[in-house]
Design an enzyme around this catalytic site. Structure first.
Site, mmCIF file in Angstrom:
data_model
loop_
_atom_site.group_PDB
_atom_site.id
_atom_site.type_symbol
_atom_site.label_atom_id
_atom_site.label_comp_id
_atom_site.label_asym_id
_atom_site.label_seq_id
_atom_site.Cartn_x
_atom_site.Cartn_y
_atom_site.Cartn_z
ATOM 1 N N ASP A 1 70.564 54.905 65.178
ATOM 2 C CA ASP A 1 70.441 56.248 65.743
ATOM 3 C C ASP A 1 69.219 56.311 66.658
ATOM 4 O O ASP A 1 69.286 56.761 67.811
ATOM 5 C CB ASP A 1 70.293 57.245 64.577
ATOM 6 N N TYR B 1 72.034 58.207 55.611
ATOM 7 C CA TYR B 1 72.960 59.280 55.982
ATOM 8 C C TYR B 1 73.887 59.658 54.837
ATOM 9 O O TYR B 1 74.704 60.564 54.986
ATOM 10 C CB TYR B 1 73.750 58.897 57.243
#
Ligand code: NAP
Length: 497
Positions: A239, A135
């Site tokens: 996630d 990320y």
């Protein structure tokens, strides 16, 4: 003097269905607050698509940043992110701006909500590292049609989120923390996360600790999800498994989440802006309402949080107002489903009632507001402990269509007296001096040069001269110094090296 307790909260309605679920949540919270002598000072703020449209490429304008700086608490609807092109995710920007390093996503069986695991007692919390990993979004086209993303895992970032998971487990009366990683393949990045989990576990002795490889976590979550209590994972894995977890308890309509930092906390549903349902008054607002209950606990309004959560449980339990996603799963008459506003009205009517088929919110351990540790590792002390780095060579990534044998032979001749060419690899597999019979040329290679004399310091001058010689043979595009600390190599070996 008024005895009303006031809380300032930044409210970001967001995109797509965001304004509808945000309004539903705001109405429920205001109604609950009015019964309890509490009032919210909502500071409405913008982020996401509308901000991108105005030309602000961050998606999070200064006024929104200032509001969160003031209130330290935000309730946020989903924000749209262009997929595969365009601006960076405003969600990720918000999480990073305020260093909300722990993303907490509970998944608990709910009354009246169908799922394949009904009755098995699914009740887990996934704690996802929220800042690092892929990320970082640090991507490059290394060569034509060759894309690369950097996966960054730090000791500090891992320690922060793993400690958070253990301390949350203690506060919430949880029994087990599972650290999930892909340390079998990614020895340095995921390996660091795993080893920090192992180092910290004994400090939290009453909590049972284990480690599972992330793919096995996915398998076990589908096979026997009730075995999990708290799972802590790096960002991307967290996630994915948290969306999986929401599927175990009835879907994204019920999946709540919180992003905690040391100063700021941001509460949001796991789901996105679901654009096809936007403006139709059909979306299930439960996920954001349950996220708001987490927010109420965070700001110390424990009774209010219980009241809101119980009212949602009662509404789901008595089955008079069933949101559309549940009716669809049950194969029922969609016309009979509760609208967003209808469901919201039902929850407001049920404020003050307690569920009977599942434990009430107050009967569960009542966590105080998160109080994350400040015992993060001291960078200077750690550097002194580890000692200085020794440069022992360099990996040079270069574009070429030369066959590996020719390329390796040419580069070996260029290594000079200071270096030897140890290997050439393609996508992590050695292709020189040996090559697999099924080699498929990717158009670029990594050449690993190491110092011939291990006792000599490799200087930058020697490296620059080597790079210049390699540049005469192929177009280099990426360099990585090979370093070691106390004799321990700070890089992985190639497959077959
Ligand atoms: P999504 O908006 O979460 O929607 C995917 C599907 O999940 C929907 O089509 C719907 O399924 C179901 N769903 C989502 N929210 C629901 C709810 N409240 N109640 C019932 N069902 C719900 O995911 P997406 O379509 O992949 O993403 C759309 C946009 O949202 C993208 O721009 C993405 O980047 C963004 N996004 C934002 C966040 C965030 O702000 N934190 C998170 C994820 C995605 P059915 O079609 O089966 O009805």
């Amino acid at each position: 003097m008024s005895s009303i307790r006031r809380h300032a909260i930044t409210l970001i309605p967001g995109d797509g269905v965001g304004p509808e679920v945000a309004l539903a949540t705001q109405r429920i919270l205001d109604a609950a607050a009015a019964r309890a002598g509490v009032a919210f000072d909502w500071e409405e703020a913008e982020a996401g698509a509308s901000v991108f449209l105005k030309g602000d490429q961050t998606g999070v304008p200064q006024a929104t940043r200032d509001s969160i700086d003031r209130t330290r608490v935000a309730l946020k609807g989903p924000l749209e992110t262009p997929v595969g092109f365009g601006e960076k995710s405003a969600n990720v920007t918000l999480r990073k701006l305020f260093e909300t390093y722990a993303n907490v996503r509970p998944a608990r069986e709910l009354p009246g909500i169908p799922s394949r695991y009904k009755g098995e007692g699914v009740d887990m919390i996934i704690v996802r590292e929220n800042i690092e990993d892929l990320y970082g979004g640090i991507e490059h086209l290394q060569a034509h049609d060759v894309a690369q993303a950097l996966k960054i895992i730090t000791r500090k970032g891992s320690e922060k989120v793993i400690r958070f998971a253990y301390e949350m487990a203690l506060r919430e009366g949880r029994k087990k923390v599972t650290t999930a990683s892909k340390a079998n393949i990614l020895k340095l990045t995921e390996g660091l996360f795993k080893s920090i989990g192992e180092q910290l576990a004994p400090e939290y002795a009453p909590i049972q600790a284990n480690h599972l490889i992330i793919d096995n976590v996915a398998h076990q979550m589908v096979k026997d999800p009730a075995q999990f209590d708290v799972i802590v994972a790096t960002n991307l894995h967290g996630d994915i498994i948290s969306d999986l977890a929401s599927g175990l308890i009835g879907g994204l309509g019920f999946a709540s989440s919180a992003n905690y930092g040391d100063g700021v906390a941001i509460f949001e549903a796991v789901h996105g802006s679901a654009p096809k349902y936007a403006g139709k008054n059909v979306i299930n607002p439960t996920a954001l309402v349950l996220s708001a209950a987490m927010m109420l606990r965070h700001i110390g309004e424990l009774d209010l949080a219980d009241q809101v959560e119980d009212a949602v449980l009662v509404t789901l339990e008595d089955g008079k107002s069933i949101p559309q996603d549940v009716v669809r799963q049950q194969g029922g008459d969609i016309e009979a489903a509760a609208s967003t506003t209808g469901f919201t009205d039902a929850v407001i009517e049920n404020l003050g009632r307690k569920p009977t088929s599942v434990p009430t919110a107050a009967s569960r351990p009542r966590p105080a507001a998160p109080n994350p540790h400040k015992r993060w590792p001291d960078g200077e002390a750690r550097r002194a402990e580890v000692g200085p780095a020794t440069v022992i060579g360099v990996d040079i990534f270069a574009e070429t269509l030369m066959p590996p044998a020719e390329f390796g032979t040419k580069l070996a001749a260029l290594a000079g007296p200071e270096f030897e060419l140890r290997i050439v690899s393609a996508r992590g597999t050695v292709v020189w001096p040996k090559m697999s019979p099924a080699f498929d040329h990717p158009g670029f290679f990594r050449s690993r040069f190491v110092a011939r004399d291990k006792s000599k310091v490799v200087t930058d001058e020697a490296l620059f001269a080597l790079i210049a010689r390699v540049a005469g043979v192929a177009t280099w595009f990426h360099l990585e110094k090979l370093r070691s600390w106390n004799g321990e190599e700070g890089f992985t070996r190639a497959q077959g090296e």
